[in-house]
Design a protein around this motif. Sequence first.
Motif, PDB file in Angstrom:
ATOM      1  N   ALA A   1       0.886  -1.218  -0.115  1.00  0.00           N
ATOM      2  CA  ALA A   1      -0.067   0.023   0.087  1.00  0.00           C
ATOM      3  C   ALA A   1       0.744   1.180  -0.048  1.00  0.00           C
ATOM      4  O   ALA A   1       2.157   1.225   0.475  1.00  0.00           O
ATOM      5  N   ALA A   2       0.468   2.361  -0.550  1.00  0.00           N
ATOM      6  CA  ALA A   2       1.357   3.605  -0.588  1.00  0.00           C
ATOM      7  C   ALA A   2       1.191   4.351   0.801  1.00  0.00           C
ATOM      8  O   ALA A   2      -0.014   4.050   1.464  1.00  0.00           O
ATOM      9  N   PRO A   3       2.275   4.922   1.015  1.00  0.00           N
ATOM     10  CA  PRO A   3       2.362   5.759   2.159  1.00  0.00           C
ATOM     11  C   PRO A   3       1.243   6.758   2.343  1.00  0.00           C
ATOM     12  O   PRO A   3       0.829   7.156   1.295  1.00  0.00           O
ATOM     13  N   ARG A   4       0.728   7.158   3.454  1.00  0.00           N
ATOM     14  CA  ARG A   4      -0.279   7.883   3.753  1.00  0.00           C
ATOM     15  C   ARG A   4       0.151   8.938   4.543  1.00  0.00           C
ATOM     16  O   ARG A   4       0.774   8.614   5.799  1.00  0.00           O
ATOM     17  N   ALA A   5      -0.571  10.134   4.737  1.00  0.00           N
ATOM     18  CA  ALA A   5      -0.185  10.958   5.867  1.00  0.00           C
ATOM     19  C   ALA A   5      -0.773  10.474   7.120  1.00  0.00           C
ATOM     20  O   ALA A   5      -1.734   9.822   7.216  1.00  0.00           O
ATOM     21  N   VAL A  13       3.012   3.601   6.818  1.00  0.00           N
ATOM     22  CA  VAL A  13       3.146   2.579   5.842  1.00  0.00           C
ATOM     23  C   VAL A  13       2.759   1.306   6.209  1.00  0.00           C
ATOM     24  O   VAL A  13       3.098   0.929   7.172  1.00  0.00           O
ATOM     25  N   ASP A  14       1.658   1.093   5.511  1.00  0.00           N
ATOM     26  CA  ASP A  14       1.189  -0.571   5.908  1.00  0.00           C
ATOM     27  C   ASP A  14       2.036  -1.270   5.206  1.00  0.00           C
ATOM     28  O   ASP A  14       2.501  -1.351   3.995  1.00  0.00           O
ATOM     29  N   LEU A  15       2.621  -2.325   6.154  1.00  0.00           N
ATOM     30  CA  LEU A  15       3.657  -3.303   5.591  1.00  0.00           C
ATOM     31  C   LEU A  15       3.137  -4.815   5.290  1.00  0.00           C
ATOM     32  O   LEU A  15       3.699  -5.486   4.950  1.00  0.00           O
ATOM     33  N   GLY A  16       1.661  -4.929   5.571  1.00  0.00           N
ATOM     34  CA  GLY A  16       1.174  -6.196   5.505  1.00  0.00           C
ATOM     35  C   GLY A  16       1.385  -6.948   6.591  1.00  0.00           C
ATOM     36  O   GLY A  16       2.031  -6.434   7.491  1.00  0.00           O
ATOM     37  N   ASP A  17       0.841  -8.146   6.800  1.00  0.00           N
ATOM     38  CA  ASP A  17       1.049  -8.957   8.099  1.00  0.00           C
ATOM     39  C   ASP A  17       0.626  -8.061   9.380  1.00  0.00           C
ATOM     40  O   ASP A  17       1.097  -8.434  10.592  1.00  0.00           O
ATOM     41  N   ASN A  18      -0.244  -7.205   9.241  1.00  0.00           N
ATOM     42  CA  ASN A  18      -0.987  -6.537  10.273  1.00  0.00           C
ATOM     43  C   ASN A  18       0.503  -5.748  11.148  1.00  0.00           C
ATOM     44  O   ASN A  18       0.618  -5.290  12.134  1.00  0.00           O
ATOM     45  N   LYS A  19       1.297  -5.125  10.173  1.00  0.00           N
ATOM     46  CA  LYS A  19       2.548  -4.584  10.559  1.00  0.00           C
ATOM     47  C   LYS A  19       2.350  -3.029   9.902  1.00  0.00           C
ATOM     48  O   LYS A  19       2.076  -2.737   8.713  1.00  0.00           O
ATOM     49  N   ARG A  20       2.956  -2.129  10.455  1.00  0.00           N
ATOM     50  CA  ARG A  20       2.952  -0.911   9.990  1.00  0.00           C
ATOM     51  C   ARG A  20       4.326  -0.182  10.541  1.00  0.00           C
ATOM     52  O   ARG A  20       4.927  -0.460  11.542  1.00  0.00           O
TER      53      ARG A  20
END
Length: 161
Positions: A1-5, A13-20
């Motif tokens: 996913a794209a970085p968001r403010a 930044v959503d990294l997947g696997d419920n990690k950010r």
Amino acid sequence: AAPRAAPGGGLVVDLGDNKRCTVQVFKGRTQVDLREYYEDKSSGNLCPGAKGVALTPEEWAALAPALRRLAEAADAGQAEAPTVELGRLRRAYLSAYGGRRMVHVREMYEQGGDLKPGKRGVALSASATAALADAANNISAAVAALSDGGGGEAAGPPASA
């Protein structure tokens, strides 16, 4: 996913696997927070969990250039990759767990002259590490925007005379 403010001028930044990865100012310090999230059963919202580590701008600067190499090593199933020294007792390294290669960003502790992995840290899959590497330039820009020129302090309003 794209970085968001994020609120306060930060970045998520959503990294997947419920990690950010969240770039934010916390208690007057700029930090890059790598954290595992969990779903709150009553609200259904994702909430930050205990598993994670908040990096200083200097620790992030040490980690960012190594992310692509660590992601590729994890994806290829390599047994080892060089350890990245982030700070006095912080490391990023590759290890195997449950048959999968994971990239750990972790605080260490000393015991008997050896460094052991501590509780503070996060284990990232190869795809999560690659997502972090893809967003590294945006993360570094957000760190610079929130910092006062590298000291890690949040930029505040000008002092009144």
